[in-house]
Design a protein around this motif. Structure first.
Motif, short mmCIF file in Angstrom:
data_model
loop_
_atom_site.label_atom_id
_atom_site.label_comp_id
_atom_site.label_asym_id
_atom_site.label_seq_id
_atom_site.Cartn_x
_atom_site.Cartn_y
_atom_site.Cartn_z
N ALA A 182 14.16 6.70 -2.80
CA ALA A 182 14.73 7.92 -2.23
C ALA A 182 13.66 8.77 -1.55
O ALA A 182 13.87 9.30 -0.45
N LEU A 183 12.49 8.89 -2.18
CA LEU A 183 11.42 9.70 -1.59
C LEU A 183 10.87 9.06 -0.32
O LEU A 183 10.45 9.75 0.61
N SER A 184 10.86 7.72 -0.27
CA SER A 184 10.38 7.04 0.94
C SER A 184 11.31 7.31 2.12
O SER A 184 10.91 7.20 3.28
N PRO A 230 9.56 -9.40 -9.87
CA PRO A 230 10.88 -8.90 -9.47
C PRO A 230 11.30 -7.75 -10.37
O PRO A 230 10.92 -7.69 -11.55
N VAL A 231 12.11 -6.83 -9.81
CA VAL A 231 12.47 -5.62 -10.58
C VAL A 231 13.31 -5.96 -11.81
O VAL A 231 13.35 -5.17 -12.76
N CYS A 232 13.95 -7.12 -11.84
CA CYS A 232 14.73 -7.49 -13.02
C CYS A 232 13.84 -7.67 -14.24
O CYS A 232 14.33 -7.66 -15.38
N ARG A 233 12.53 -7.82 -14.04
CA ARG A 233 11.60 -7.95 -15.16
C ARG A 233 10.95 -6.62 -15.54
O ARG A 233 10.13 -6.57 -16.46
N LEU A 234 11.30 -5.56 -14.84
CA LEU A 234 10.79 -4.23 -15.18
C LEU A 234 11.68 -3.60 -16.23
O LEU A 234 12.85 -3.95 -16.38
N SER A 235 11.15 -2.61 -16.95
CA SER A 235 11.96 -1.86 -17.91
C SER A 235 12.98 -1.00 -17.17
O SER A 235 12.85 -0.76 -15.96
N VAL A 236 13.97 -0.51 -17.90
CA VAL A 236 14.98 0.37 -17.29
C VAL A 236 14.31 1.61 -16.70
O VAL A 236 14.65 2.06 -15.60
N ALA A 237 13.35 2.17 -17.43
CA ALA A 237 12.66 3.37 -16.93
C ALA A 237 11.91 3.06 -15.64
O ALA A 237 11.95 3.85 -14.68
N GLN A 238 11.24 1.91 -15.58
CA GLN A 238 10.51 1.55 -14.36
C GLN A 238 11.46 1.34 -13.20
O GLN A 238 11.16 1.72 -12.06
N GLN A 239 12.62 0.74 -13.46
CA GLN A 239 13.62 0.58 -12.40
C GLN A 239 14.09 1.95 -11.90
O GLN A 239 14.32 2.15 -10.71
N GLN A 240 14.22 2.90 -12.83
CA GLN A 240 14.59 4.26 -12.46
C GLN A 240 13.55 4.86 -11.51
O GLN A 240 13.88 5.49 -10.50
N PHE A 241 12.28 4.63 -11.81
CA PHE A 241 11.21 5.16 -10.96
C PHE A 241 11.19 4.48 -9.60
O PHE A 241 10.83 5.10 -8.59
N VAL A 242 11.55 3.20 -9.55
CA VAL A 242 11.66 2.51 -8.26
C VAL A 242 12.76 3.17 -7.41
O VAL A 242 12.58 3.39 -6.21
N GLU A 243 13.88 3.51 -8.05
CA GLU A 243 14.97 4.19 -7.32
C GLU A 243 14.49 5.53 -6.79
O GLU A 243 14.80 5.91 -5.64
N ILE A 244 13.74 6.27 -7.59
CA ILE A 244 13.23 7.56 -7.14
C ILE A 244 12.25 7.36 -5.98
O ILE A 244 12.29 8.08 -4.97
N GLY A 245 11.38 6.35 -6.12
CA GLY A 245 10.44 6.06 -5.03
C GLY A 245 11.16 5.69 -3.75
O GLY A 245 10.74 6.11 -2.66
N ARG A 288 0.84 -1.21 0.00
CA ARG A 288 0.00 0.00 0.00
C ARG A 288 0.87 1.25 0.00
O ARG A 288 0.60 2.22 -0.74
N ALA A 289 1.92 1.24 0.82
CA ALA A 289 2.81 2.40 0.88
C ALA A 289 3.54 2.60 -0.44
O ALA A 289 3.70 3.73 -0.92
N ALA A 290 3.98 1.48 -1.06
CA ALA A 290 4.67 1.59 -2.36
C ALA A 290 3.72 2.11 -3.43
O ALA A 290 4.07 2.97 -4.25
N ARG A 291 2.47 1.59 -3.42
CA ARG A 291 1.49 2.04 -4.40
C ARG A 291 1.21 3.52 -4.25
O ARG A 291 1.07 4.25 -5.25
N GLN A 292 1.14 4.01 -3.01
CA GLN A 292 0.90 5.44 -2.79
C GLN A 292 2.05 6.27 -3.35
O GLN A 292 1.82 7.32 -3.98
N LEU A 293 3.28 5.80 -3.15
CA LEU A 293 4.44 6.51 -3.69
C LEU A 293 4.35 6.59 -5.22
O LEU A 293 4.55 7.66 -5.81
N PHE A 294 4.05 5.48 -5.87
CA PHE A 294 4.00 5.46 -7.32
C PHE A 294 2.81 6.27 -7.86
O PHE A 294 2.90 6.89 -8.92
N ASP A 295 1.70 6.28 -7.09
CA ASP A 295 0.57 7.11 -7.49
C ASP A 295 0.97 8.58 -7.47
O ASP A 295 0.58 9.36 -8.36
N GLU A 296 1.73 8.97 -6.44
CA GLU A 296 2.19 10.37 -6.36
C GLU A 296 3.12 10.72 -7.52
O GLU A 296 3.15 11.85 -7.98
N LEU A 297 3.90 9.71 -7.97
CA LEU A 297 4.81 9.95 -9.09
C LEU A 297 4.11 9.83 -10.44
O LEU A 297 4.66 10.21 -11.47
#
Length: 505
Positions: free
Chosen positions: A158-160, A141-156, A123-132
């Protein structure tokens, strides 16, 4: 909206490593809610300065102020506690954990008896991504995400951690234009929320897209500061390297090789990559640089790889020096004098954990072998001569390639192909991720190759280098060559018109 209050100030920051003064008296000021570009060639000191800001290195001299209070960071955890987060070009994600697990790694929410509360974490992760404003599948697993999505996970992540200052180190280096635009929208949203950002990029056009102010480093010292609205790319390049951008490109031969009757080293009268797909044709002359230009996904690289047998082609006809040749794989292409400098030098062009010497002579060890043993002296002499010719800057030939700058890594790849002495060289995105000074050196090397009678096919997404370097340009759209430009018609406006309209007027 930007707040003029200062969030970060660096004063007189200096750092010395054995044998090199990395930073000398750097001053930097970052306001709340601004995107601040930090520019400079590779080796200018950007990474060292950011590592000091994030507690990874400690300065020999100088002070760091956060919100007006002096801070000393003994490690990365101290910087995080002060609200500073860094998103490195090489991500720090655990590939087999999902996005939520990566974001809250080491601080998972728990239920009774210390059990991880996965529902609360997601829920907390979803809220972060909704804000972004991004959609991330929390089930994979993140290895199956695109490079851009992995970038957004890194930003999330840091913001957390309540980061109020984000350092983004080459965040668009591996993103498509659409993904980069999405990242810029997120950055603007964060700016409106008062988050300050330091943005490091070699793509100078991006600076004017998303940044407010600019600081430039050269040789470990301040080279200048500017407001984005009061400068331009030419001025930034001059601050970075001490010369105008036009001086980066060596002069083109006059008349152009194809117009002067130079022999055709490579002819492709017909190539069709897939059944029912477009049929293309092109040719390459001795002493010529032919550009493949077009939008990402327009088929530039695919056509070159299909021609040389690295990818399959439905049908093709290829002539070398006027004689038909069969190119079913890159080994056959190599035997016919065709070499490839691939788009991803780290993955496809180099063994980064090995030495400069090994990488340069890797494909030519056979000629240094006697009685089954490599004659090390002869190998070293060849590697040293080739490294000298391309201007590799390193302590010695036994230096690991992984420790070199992007420009020097590219020179190592070029040195290997010089050792092969191929007549036709395909350069795929030859200056991606390389600073403007190293770009000029790569351009000079390419033009020197053509002066020796070789031919270069250059695939590039950067219009300035297509215009500045190429004698002819084949423009791609939707898998087809829709126009071939030469002479005065090689300018960015015509290239983009053909690339975006498919050649229509």
């Amino acid at each position: 909206m930007n707040d003029t209050a200062e969030m970060l100030r660096l004063e007189g920051v200096s750092k010395r490593f054995p044998g090199v003064q990395a930073l000398s008296g750097i001053d930097l000021s970052i306001r709340k809610g601004e995107v601040h570009a930090l520019l400079g060639e590779n080796g200018a000191g950007k990474s060292t300065l950011m590592k000091i800001l994030c507690g990874i290195h400690q300065a020999d001299e100088g002070r760091i102020y956060i919100d007006g209070s002096e801070r000393r960071f003994a490690g990365y955890a101290d910087a995080i506690a002060a609200g500073v987060g860094i998103i490195f070009q090489e991500f720090s994600l655990i590939p087999h954990l999902d996005a939520a697990e990566n974001i809250f790694l080491g601080r998972y929410p728990t239920r009774r008896f210390g059990l991880i509360d996965k529902a609360a974490m997601r829920r907390a992760a979803r809220q972060l991504f909704d804000e972004l404003g991004v959609r991330i599948d929390l089930r994979v697993p993140v290895c199956r995400l695109s490079v851009a999505q992995q970038q957004f996970v890194e930003i999330g992540k840091a913001l957390s951690l309540k980061a109020r200052l984000l350092v983004l180190d080459e965040p668009t280096a591996t993103l498509t234009p659409n993904e980069a635009d999405h990242l810029f929208r997120i950055m603007r949203s964060l700016r409106e929320r008062g988050v300050a950002m330091i943005f490091i990029s070699h793509h100078l056009d991006e600076i004017f897209e998303v940044c407010d102010r600019i600081s430039v480093l050269r040789d470990g010292a301040n080279a200048g500061h500017a407001e984005v609205g009061a400068t331009d790319i030419d001025a930034l390049v001059e601050m970075m390297v001490g010369r105008r951008i036009e001086q980066s490109f060596p002069p083109k031969p006059q008349p152009a090789p194809h117009a002067a009757g130079a022999r055709k080293l490579l002819e492709v009268p017909a190539i069709q990559l897939a059944k029912g797909g477009p049929v293309n044709a092109f040719e390459l002359h001795a002493g010529e640089i032919l550009g493949f230009a077009g939008l990402v996904g327009s088929g530039r690289t695919e056509l070159a790889l299909g021609m040389m047998g690295a990818d399959r082609a439905h049908r093709k006809t290829v002539l070398r020096n006027g004689a038909p040749v069969r190119l079913d794989d890159p080994t056959q292409a190599l035997s016919h004098g065709i070499g490839l400098l691939p788009e991803s030098r780290k993955v496809q062009g180099l063994i980064t954990d090995f030495t400069i010497r090994f990488n340069i002579t890797l494909n030519n060890l056979g000629r240094h072998r006697r009685a089954g043993l490599v004659r090390e002296g002869a190998e070293k002499r060849e590697a040293a001569e080739l490294a000298r010719r391309v201007g590799v800057k390193a302590p010695d030939l036994e230096t690991r390639v992984a420790t070199l700058s992007g420009g020097n890594q590219q020179k190592v790849v070029i040195a290997r192909w010089l050792g092969h002495d191929r007549e036709v060289l395909i350069f795929d995105e030859p200056t991606r991720g390389i600073d403007v000074g190293a770009k000029a050196e790569i351009y000079a090397l390419m033009r020197e190759l053509t002066r020796q009678g070789k031919a270069v096919l250059m695939i590039s997404s950067e219009l300035p280098e297509i215009v500045g370097m190429c004698d002819r340009v084949a423009v791609f759209s939707g898998g087809s060559i829709v126009a071939t430009l030469e002479g005065a018609s090689i300018h960015s406006g015509d290239i983009m018109r053909h690339a975006t309209t498919g050649g229509s007027p």
